[in-house]
Design a protein around this motif. Sequence first.
Motif: not given
Length: 72
Positions: A5-13, A47-49, A40-42
Amino acid sequence: MSKQVDVAVMIGTGVPESLRALGRKICWVVLVNGEQRGTAFSSRVEAEECRSAWLAQLSANQYRRPEQAQRA
């Protein structure tokens, strides 16, 4: 069976249109075995929660008897 279980960042499009419409250019998502789960979380904190909740749920399911896990 082990779950990652991971948290990933999304950028742009990669950021959903609903968040981009609010001016967000970055968001975070939770991945379970490499697949996005949920929204998706702002914020990374949110996201960690969610990640913590997934880990707790997966841990609880690991210790159920097979017949209980099938009903869940």
